[in-house]
Enzyme design. Structure first.
Site, PDB file in Angstrom:
ATOM      1  N   ARG A 174      48.554  43.464  -8.287  1.00  0.00           N
ATOM      2  CA  ARG A 174      47.673  42.293  -8.179  1.00  0.00           C
ATOM      3  C   ARG A 174      48.125  41.328  -7.086  1.00  0.00           C
ATOM      4  NH1 ARG A 174      48.032  39.543 -13.388  1.00  0.00           N
ATOM      5  NH2 ARG A 174      50.017  40.614 -13.434  1.00  0.00           N
ATOM      6  N   ASN A 185      44.684  42.591 -14.668  1.00  0.00           N
ATOM      7  CA  ASN A 185      45.070  43.761 -15.447  1.00  0.00           C
ATOM      8  C   ASN A 185      44.145  43.879 -16.651  1.00  0.00           C
ATOM      9  OD1 ASN A 185      47.285  44.369 -13.837  1.00  0.00           O
ATOM     10  ND2 ASN A 185      48.735  43.329 -15.143  1.00  0.00           N
TER      11      ASN A 185
END
Length: 113
Positions: A37, A55
């Site tokens: 990320r 996520n």
């Protein structure tokens, strides 16, 4: 002679070079716990792509990305490999119609955005 403001608008209605597109991404494989990320956020910022990434509970990563078509394609291509340590199995990208406009790229902590 005065310039008409519509002189610089292309057929899609957007000013500038590439058309602005929005894609929703689902990324599976070993993509959590490897900095995916944060790396994606940094790459997106460098490409002037906006949106978000998070996520999911099933171990995958979900994102919405928005920007000039060429830049979004570069980011999607990066997603196929991800950062060092990632082992991407699959990237599913689908176009989002009538998407909201994003002004930055955000990394969300979990499944809430």
């Amino acid at each position: 002679m005065m310039s008409n403001e519509t002189d610089n608008i292309n057929e899609s209605g957007w000013q500038g070079g590439d058309e602005i597109i929005t894609l929703h991404l689902s990324i599976t494989g070993r993509v959590q716990g490897v900095g995916f990320r944060e790396s994606m956020r940094l790459i997106a910022q460098a490409l002037n792509v906006t949106g978000w990434v998070r996520n999911l509970a099933d171990g995958s990563v979900e994102a919405t990305v928005q920007g000039e078509e060429a830049a979004v394609e570069q980011l999607v291509n990066w997603c196929h490999n991800g950062p060092p340590g990632a082992n991407v199995k699959y990237v599913n990208a689908r176009a989002v119609e009538d998407a909201e406009t994003y002004i930055a790229f955000s990394r969300w902590a979990g499944t809430e955005r």
